[in-house]
Write an enzyme that holds these catalytic residues in place. Structure first.
Site, PDB file in Angstrom:
ATOM      1  N   ASN A   9      45.314  34.624  40.654  1.00  0.00           N
ATOM      2  CA  ASN A   9      46.348  35.416  40.213  1.00  0.00           C
ATOM      3  C   ASN A   9      45.725  36.981  40.272  1.00  0.00           C
ATOM      4  O   ASN A   9      46.622  37.657  40.049  1.00  0.00           O
ATOM      5  CB  ASN A   9      46.813  35.078  38.705  1.00  0.00           C
ATOM      6  CG  ASN A   9      47.490  33.834  38.839  1.00  0.00           C
ATOM      7  OD1 ASN A   9      48.432  33.451  39.561  1.00  0.00           O
ATOM      8  ND2 ASN A   9      47.038  32.799  37.753  1.00  0.00           N
ATOM      9  N   ASN A  10      44.869  37.251  40.984  1.00  0.00           N
ATOM     10  CA  ASN A  10      44.220  38.593  41.039  1.00  0.00           C
ATOM     11  C   ASN A  10      44.339  38.991  42.493  1.00  0.00           C
ATOM     12  O   ASN A  10      43.781  38.673  43.595  1.00  0.00           O
ATOM     13  CB  ASN A  10      42.624  38.332  40.810  1.00  0.00           C
ATOM     14  CG  ASN A  10      42.081  39.757  40.882  1.00  0.00           C
ATOM     15  OD1 ASN A  10      42.460  40.756  41.549  1.00  0.00           O
ATOM     16  ND2 ASN A  10      40.933  39.777  39.959  1.00  0.00           N
ATOM     17  N   LYS A  13      41.495  40.439  44.499  1.00  0.00           N
ATOM     18  CA  LYS A  13      40.732  39.292  45.105  1.00  0.00           C
ATOM     19  C   LYS A  13      41.402  39.058  46.564  1.00  0.00           C
ATOM     20  O   LYS A  13      40.581  38.797  47.520  1.00  0.00           O
ATOM     21  CB  LYS A  13      40.512  38.199  44.250  1.00  0.00           C
ATOM     22  CG  LYS A  13      39.609  38.295  43.230  1.00  0.00           C
ATOM     23  CD  LYS A  13      39.346  36.753  42.518  1.00  0.00           C
ATOM     24  CE  LYS A  13      38.626  36.837  41.370  1.00  0.00           C
ATOM     25  NZ  LYS A  13      38.316  35.631  40.845  1.00  0.00           N
ATOM     26  N   ASP A  69      35.308  32.075  41.303  1.00  0.00           N
ATOM     27  CA  ASP A  69      34.990  32.483  39.977  1.00  0.00           C
ATOM     28  C   ASP A  69      33.917  33.405  39.943  1.00  0.00           C
ATOM     29  O   ASP A  69      32.956  32.915  40.731  1.00  0.00           O
ATOM     30  CB  ASP A  69      34.857  31.233  38.901  1.00  0.00           C
ATOM     31  CG  ASP A  69      35.120  31.784  37.682  1.00  0.00           C
ATOM     32  OD1 ASP A  69      36.342  32.337  37.282  1.00  0.00           O
ATOM     33  OD2 ASP A  69      34.408  31.377  36.765  1.00  0.00           O
ATOM     34  N   PHE A 149      37.964  47.166  42.068  1.00  0.00           N
ATOM     35  CA  PHE A 149      38.862  46.742  40.717  1.00  0.00           C
ATOM     36  C   PHE A 149      37.882  46.252  39.807  1.00  0.00           C
ATOM     37  O   PHE A 149      36.673  46.313  40.062  1.00  0.00           O
ATOM     38  CB  PHE A 149      39.935  45.678  41.083  1.00  0.00           C
ATOM     39  CG  PHE A 149      39.198  44.296  41.483  1.00  0.00           C
ATOM     40  CD1 PHE A 149      38.837  44.094  43.034  1.00  0.00           C
ATOM     41  CD2 PHE A 149      38.918  43.284  40.809  1.00  0.00           C
ATOM     42  CE1 PHE A 149      38.175  42.722  43.573  1.00  0.00           C
ATOM     43  CE2 PHE A 149      38.453  42.109  40.987  1.00  0.00           C
ATOM     44  CZ  PHE A 149      37.986  42.015  42.530  1.00  0.00           C
ATOM     45  N   GLY A 150      38.248  45.753  38.509  1.00  0.00           N
ATOM     46  CA  GLY A 150      37.155  45.113  37.718  1.00  0.00           C
ATOM     47  C   GLY A 150      36.242  45.998  37.215  1.00  0.00           C
ATOM     48  O   GLY A 150      36.237  47.190  37.178  1.00  0.00           O
ATOM     49  N   TYR A 151      35.071  45.746  37.370  1.00  0.00           N
ATOM     50  CA  TYR A 151      33.762  46.328  37.010  1.00  0.00           C
ATOM     51  C   TYR A 151      33.247  47.184  38.075  1.00  0.00           C
ATOM     52  O   TYR A 151      32.386  47.982  38.101  1.00  0.00           O
ATOM     53  CB  TYR A 151      32.684  45.373  36.562  1.00  0.00           C
ATOM     54  CG  TYR A 151      33.187  44.609  35.580  1.00  0.00           C
ATOM     55  CD1 TYR A 151      32.951  45.024  34.020  1.00  0.00           C
ATOM     56  CD2 TYR A 151      33.590  43.254  35.484  1.00  0.00           C
ATOM     57  CE1 TYR A 151      33.232  44.307  33.031  1.00  0.00           C
ATOM     58  CE2 TYR A 151      33.719  42.697  34.315  1.00  0.00           C
ATOM     59  CZ  TYR A 151      33.641  43.053  32.872  1.00  0.00           C
ATOM     60  OH  TYR A 151      33.849  42.396  31.916  1.00  0.00           O
ATOM     61  N   ASP A 152      33.967  47.280  39.200  1.00  0.00           N
ATOM     62  CA  ASP A 152      33.471  48.086  40.459  1.00  0.00           C
ATOM     63  C   ASP A 152      33.048  49.437  40.141  1.00  0.00           C
ATOM     64  O   ASP A 152      32.094  49.960  40.454  1.00  0.00           O
ATOM     65  CB  ASP A 152      34.571  48.042  41.632  1.00  0.00           C
ATOM     66  CG  ASP A 152      34.554  46.767  42.255  1.00  0.00           C
ATOM     67  OD1 ASP A 152      33.492  45.868  42.161  1.00  0.00           O
ATOM     68  OD2 ASP A 152      35.377  46.637  42.974  1.00  0.00           O
ATOM     69  N   LYS A 172      31.834  47.074  50.686  1.00  0.00           N
ATOM     70  CA  LYS A 172      31.614  46.518  49.533  1.00  0.00           C
ATOM     71  C   LYS A 172      31.807  44.932  49.985  1.00  0.00           C
ATOM     72  O   LYS A 172      30.850  44.094  49.753  1.00  0.00           O
ATOM     73  CB  LYS A 172      32.915  46.643  48.536  1.00  0.00           C
ATOM     74  CG  LYS A 172      32.952  45.413  47.536  1.00  0.00           C
ATOM     75  CD  LYS A 172      33.912  45.492  46.622  1.00  0.00           C
ATOM     76  CE  LYS A 172      33.743  44.399  45.571  1.00  0.00           C
ATOM     77  NZ  LYS A 172      34.975  44.235  44.677  1.00  0.00           N
TER      78      LYS A 172
HETATM   79  P1  ITT Z   1      41.716  34.355  39.110  1.00  0.00           P
HETATM   80  O1  ITT Z   1      40.700  33.602  38.031  1.00  0.00           O
HETATM   81  O2  ITT Z   1      42.863  34.101  38.954  1.00  0.00           O
HETATM   82  O3  ITT Z   1      40.894  34.547  40.469  1.00  0.00           O
HETATM   83  P2  ITT Z   1      40.387  36.574  37.466  1.00  0.00           P
HETATM   84  O4  ITT Z   1      40.542  38.319  37.530  1.00  0.00           O
HETATM   85  O5  ITT Z   1      40.535  36.128  36.210  1.00  0.00           O
HETATM   86  O6  ITT Z   1      41.164  35.947  38.721  1.00  0.00           O
HETATM   87  P3  ITT Z   1      37.588  35.674  37.563  1.00  0.00           P
HETATM   88  O7  ITT Z   1      37.829  35.187  36.417  1.00  0.00           O
HETATM   89  O8  ITT Z   1      36.988  35.371  38.565  1.00  0.00           O
HETATM   90  O9  ITT Z   1      38.938  36.318  38.007  1.00  0.00           O
HETATM   91  O10 ITT Z   1      36.924  37.339  37.153  1.00  0.00           O
HETATM   92  C1  ITT Z   1      36.070  37.669  36.092  1.00  0.00           C
HETATM   93  C2  ITT Z   1      36.564  39.096  35.937  1.00  0.00           C
HETATM   94  O11 ITT Z   1      35.427  39.870  36.666  1.00  0.00           O
HETATM   95  C3  ITT Z   1      37.750  39.635  36.316  1.00  0.00           C
HETATM   96  O12 ITT Z   1      38.522  40.194  35.298  1.00  0.00           O
HETATM   97  C4  ITT Z   1      37.518  40.942  37.191  1.00  0.00           C
HETATM   98  O13 ITT Z   1      38.191  41.925  37.196  1.00  0.00           O
HETATM   99  C5  ITT Z   1      36.157  40.806  37.416  1.00  0.00           C
HETATM  100  N1  ITT Z   1      35.571  40.736  38.859  1.00  0.00           N
HETATM  101  C6  ITT Z   1      35.784  39.742  39.748  1.00  0.00           C
HETATM  102  N2  ITT Z   1      35.516  39.950  41.115  1.00  0.00           N
HETATM  103  C7  ITT Z   1      34.933  41.223  40.781  1.00  0.00           C
HETATM  104  C8  ITT Z   1      34.570  42.318  41.881  1.00  0.00           C
HETATM  105  O14 ITT Z   1      34.322  42.051  43.036  1.00  0.00           O
HETATM  106  N3  ITT Z   1      34.478  43.545  41.226  1.00  0.00           N
HETATM  107  C9  ITT Z   1      34.506  43.862  40.242  1.00  0.00           C
HETATM  108  N4  ITT Z   1      34.976  43.084  39.155  1.00  0.00           N
HETATM  109  C10 ITT Z   1      35.166  41.855  39.565  1.00  0.00           C
END
Ligand code: ITT
Length: 194
Positions: A9-10, A13, A69, A149-152, A172
């Site tokens: 859902n991301n 990704k 994951d 995104f996320g922790y990047d 990346k």
């Molecule tokens: P799905 O399960 O729907 O794939 P999610 O965002 O919940 O999406 P994860 O559980 O795998 O995905 O990711 C855990 C967290 O880690 C998520 O909140 C992301 O923002 C972060 N994350 C994952 N991949 C990352 C990346 O490449 N760079 C930075 N943060 C990342």
């Protein structure tokens, strides 16, 4: 051309995965098949969650599919947030709260070593295959960069002077946890296609 459904859902990704997989595969997102339910993610391991997500979508669609994951493991936090990376600051938190929590917990701590770990579960012809990738780095003292995104914005990979959020996507993807896991999956897919 082989079509594979990516069970996420991301949308960030999904974009990365499409870039990494290149033009030899057609990567479908859940929106492309009008699937918009929650995907359960209740395991305590990355491989358990990757398999759970992929199997859930496979059982619903019978399509060849894969899921990823990912967890960020910080040494000084005994590997946290790890498998709980998405909701580290609590259920329903804004993503920035997760970063804020890590920066707060590492405040004054010299050892900032961390790694991203990614497990991809592919289900093809009804069989499960796992691929892992990781990248070592450090958590910066402040956010840097606007991409990714996320922790990047707080992850500086070893041997580089830009965080994942400062570097162009191709850089990346070339060194990231997800890139490394997917390169293994690509090699596998090319082997089985021979
Ligand atoms: P799905 O399960 O729907 O794939 P999610 O965002 O919940 O999406 P994860 O559980 O795998 O995905 O990711 C855990 C967290 O880690 C998520 O909140 C992301 O923002 C972060 N994350 C994952 N991949 C990352 C990346 O490449 N760079 C930075 N943060 C990342």
């Amino acid at each position: 051309m082989l079509s594979l459904l990516f069970a996420t859902n991301n949308q960030h990704k999904l974009r990365e995965v499409r870039e990494i997989m290149g033009n030899d595969f057609r990567i479908l997102g859940l929106k492309d098949i009008n699937f918009d339910s929650e995907i359960p993610e209740t395991s305590e391991t990355l491989s358990g969650n990757a398999a759970q997500k992929a199997l859930f979508i496979y059982e619903k669609t019978s399509m060849d599919c894969f899921a990823d994951d990912t967890g960020l493991e910080v040494d000084a936090l005994q590997g946290r947030p790890g498998v709980y990376s998405a909701r580290y600051a609590g259920e329903g938190c804004r993503f920035d709260d997760n970063i804020e929590k890590i920066l707060r917990e590492l405040n004054g701590i010299e050892n900032r070593k961390a790694r991203f770990c990614c497990v991809v579960c592919l289900i093809i012809d009804g069989k499960e295959h796992l691929f892992e990738g990781g990248v070592n780095g450090v958590i910066t003292k402040e956010r840097k960069g606007k991409d990714g995104f996320g922790y990047d914005p707080v992850f500086l990979p070893d041997g580089h002077h830009q965080t994942f959020a400062e570097m162009p996507a191709y850089l990346k993807n070339g060194i990231s946890h997800r890139g490394r896991a997917l390169f293994k999956m690509l090699r596998f897919l090319k082997e089985v296609d021979k």
